[in-house]
Motif scaffolding. Sequence first.
Motif, PDB file in Angstrom:
ATOM      1  N   THR A  15     -18.074  11.206 -50.743  1.00 25.04           N
ATOM      2  CA  THR A  15     -17.159  10.105 -50.452  1.00 25.04           C
ATOM      3  C   THR A  15     -16.916   9.954 -48.957  1.00 25.04           C
ATOM      4  OG1 THR A  15     -15.243  11.546 -50.711  1.00 25.04           O
ATOM      5  CG2 THR A  15     -15.937  10.311 -52.650  1.00 25.04           C
ATOM      6  N   GLY A  16     -17.377  10.929 -48.171  1.00 25.37           N
ATOM      7  CA  GLY A  16     -17.209  10.860 -46.725  1.00 25.37           C
ATOM      8  C   GLY A  16     -16.032  11.666 -46.206  1.00 25.37           C
ATOM      9  N   HIS A  17     -15.264  12.281 -47.090  1.00 26.06           N
ATOM     10  CA  HIS A  17     -14.111  13.078 -46.662  1.00 26.06           C
ATOM     11  C   HIS A  17     -14.571  14.436 -46.139  1.00 26.06           C
ATOM     12  CE1 HIS A  17     -11.894  10.501 -49.774  1.00 26.06           C
ATOM     13  NE2 HIS A  17     -11.688   9.999 -48.578  1.00 26.06           N
ATOM     14  N   GLN A  18     -13.960  14.853 -45.049  1.00 27.65           N
ATOM     15  CA  GLN A  18     -14.318  16.110 -44.404  1.00 27.65           C
ATOM     16  C   GLN A  18     -13.908  17.299 -45.269  1.00 27.65           C
ATOM     17  OE1 GLN A  18     -15.953  16.500 -41.246  1.00 27.65           O
ATOM     18  NE2 GLN A  18     -16.158  18.526 -42.135  1.00 27.65           N
ATOM     19  N   ARG A  19     -14.738  18.307 -45.303  1.00 29.51           N
ATOM     20  CA  ARG A  19     -14.477  19.547 -46.025  1.00 29.51           C
ATOM     21  C   ARG A  19     -14.283  20.652 -44.992  1.00 29.51           C
ATOM     22  NH1 ARG A  19     -18.823  22.355 -50.122  1.00 29.51           N
ATOM     23  NH2 ARG A  19     -17.710  24.290 -50.319  1.00 29.51           N
ATOM     24  N   TYR A  20     -13.318  21.557 -45.226  1.00 25.92           N
ATOM     25  CA  TYR A  20     -13.014  22.653 -44.311  1.00 25.92           C
ATOM     26  C   TYR A  20     -13.083  23.988 -45.030  1.00 25.92           C
ATOM     27  CZ  TYR A  20     -11.250  19.033 -41.211  1.00 25.92           C
ATOM     28  OH  TYR A  20     -11.150  17.932 -40.408  1.00 25.92           O
ATOM     29  N   TYR A  21     -13.246  25.047 -44.240  1.00 27.02           N
ATOM     30  CA  TYR A  21     -13.310  26.405 -44.766  1.00 27.02           C
ATOM     31  C   TYR A  21     -12.394  27.292 -43.922  1.00 27.02           C
ATOM     32  CZ  TYR A  21     -15.232  31.009 -45.896  1.00 27.02           C
ATOM     33  OH  TYR A  21     -15.389  32.303 -46.282  1.00 27.02           O
TER      34      TYR A  21
END
Length: 141
Positions: free
Chosen positions: A34-40
Amino acid sequence: MQSETDEILCPNPECEYYHKAEGKAIVKSGKYKTGHQRYYCKHCGKYFMETIGTAIYRKHLSNDKIRMIYRLFLEKNGIRSIERITGHHRDTISNLLKETEKNEKTEDYLINKIGLTAKECDKLWKLLEMKRGKSPKSPKL
């Protein structure tokens, strides 16, 4: 100059750096379709999205589609009308609008990432409040 990850804090309550800015170790980890940023978070080992804590969290809609749904709603289109225009099921649209709660994080996300203006957000809050007040399931005050 601050990077984007400087603003992001770990949302995991079990992490020792839960909502702490100092000493955190959060890195970008790709994007969802969807284009949303993913973080860790390197401390607790959990992945999370930039939309956590907003109405958009876990919605499988792009920012453009979300912007379109909110703008159509602001133009006082009905759920079924928005369904016909966007091609998304009325339950998807209805759930997005029902879960939109006024809070600082949601408003910030709507303005900075989705592209709504502050005036549109104010109008959105008023419309949602009015719709919720007319709902037959809502308690009468």
